[in-house]
Design an enzyme around this catalytic site. Structure first.
Site, PDB file in Angstrom:
ATOM      1  N   GLU A 164     108.040  23.384 101.433  1.00 58.55           N
ATOM      2  CA  GLU A 164     107.571  22.931 100.285  1.00 58.55           C
ATOM      3  C   GLU A 164     107.398  22.235  99.909  1.00 58.55           C
ATOM      4  OE1 GLU A 164     105.990  24.076  97.046  1.00 58.55           O
ATOM      5  OE2 GLU A 164     106.289  25.263  97.220  1.00 58.55           O
ATOM      6  N   ASP A 174      96.649  27.376  97.521  1.00 62.78           N
ATOM      7  CA  ASP A 174      96.317  27.220  96.497  1.00 62.78           C
ATOM      8  C   ASP A 174      95.088  27.179  97.136  1.00 62.78           C
ATOM      9  OD1 ASP A 174      94.192  25.462  94.677  1.00 62.78           O
ATOM     10  OD2 ASP A 174      96.089  24.145  94.267  1.00 62.78           O
ATOM     11  N   THR A 217     106.424  38.655  96.712  1.00 60.62           N
ATOM     12  CA  THR A 217     106.213  36.908  96.196  1.00 60.62           C
ATOM     13  C   THR A 217     106.340  36.660  94.563  1.00 60.62           C
ATOM     14  OG1 THR A 217     104.444  36.275  95.899  1.00 60.62           O
ATOM     15  CG2 THR A 217     105.138  35.513  98.106  1.00 60.62           C
ATOM     16  N   GLU A 256     103.031  37.789  93.850  1.00 58.31           N
ATOM     17  CA  GLU A 256     102.154  39.097  93.820  1.00 58.31           C
ATOM     18  C   GLU A 256     102.632  39.801  92.836  1.00 58.31           C
ATOM     19  OE1 GLU A 256     102.539  41.400  97.978  1.00 58.31           O
ATOM     20  OE2 GLU A 256     103.647  39.685  97.839  1.00 58.31           O
TER      21      GLU A 256
END
Length: 214
Positions: free
Chosen positions: A69, A118, A191, A194
């Site tokens: 990340e 993204d 996630t 989600e």
């Protein structure tokens, strides 16, 4: 989405180098040594706030999970989740996905996850999409010969683009789901995004693909 700045993030990262690994390129080719076992390595590119990777680590204790990340304010949230979970099979990296091959040796990774990346919807930004062919080349290099790329998104445009990108690169599609939750995969770990989108009735798309190899 703009992330709120966390003034304490730098201190947290300095104090928790066992969770968020500094200088990850130093461990290239030696990640299993850091975990202390020979278990396969699965990598989530864009790990977000960590719900998926923690859930996967609980479900598959014999797999080593590494989350990548770039955002400092996001990865510290993920690190807190990892810390609270007490899972020993998770490590995090604050790094740009463009540097994937500086972090992992050729064939070092068994599976790569791309979750809710993204979409970069403007055509001129296509090269930034994590399913653009230059990123696929990085994944192919890092993955073992039978390694799998698993891609999930709520964005139909990105999903359609990615299927074409995979096909043009010569990848083989093992699974294509246009409504993952309707298909009722009992092993699916959600996630944060989600959960949010599926609660609104938004279909979740998933694709599993492999590289053809030689």
């Amino acid at each position: 989405m703009r992330q709120r700045n966390k003034p304490w993030a730098d201190d947290f990262l300095r104090e928790n180098t066992h969770l968020v690994i500094p200088s990850p390129s130093e461990h290239r080719g030696k990640w299993q040594e850091l975990f202390g076992n020979n278990n396969p390595i699965h990598v989530e590119v864009g790990t977000g706030k960590g719900q998926f990777i923690v859930g996967m680590a609980r479900q598959y204790p014999d797999i080593n999970f590494i989350g990548i990340e770039l955002s400092k304010s996001v990865i510290v949230t993920a690190a807190e989740k990892v810390q609270d979970s007490d899972q020993k099979n998770i490590l995090l990296i604050q790094e740009n996905a463009e540097n994937l091959n500086e972090i992992f040796m050729e064939n070092e990774v068994s599976t790569i996850y791309l979750n809710f990346s993204d979409p970069w919807p403007k055509k001129r930004h296509a090269k930034r999409r994590l399913t653009f062919h230059t990123f696929l080349k990085r994944y192919e290099t890092a993955l073992s010969p039978k390694g799998e790329l698993i891609f999930k998104t709520d964005n139909r445009g990105l999903f359609e683009y990615s299927l074409v990108s995979f096909s043009e690169y010569g990848m083989l599609l093992n699974e294509v789901s246009l409504d993952l939750h309707k298909d009722h995969d009992p092993e699916n770990i959600m996630t944060e995004y989600e959960e949010k989108f599926s609660a609104k009735g938004q279909p979740i798309y998933r694709c599993k693909a492999v590289f053809r190899g030689e």
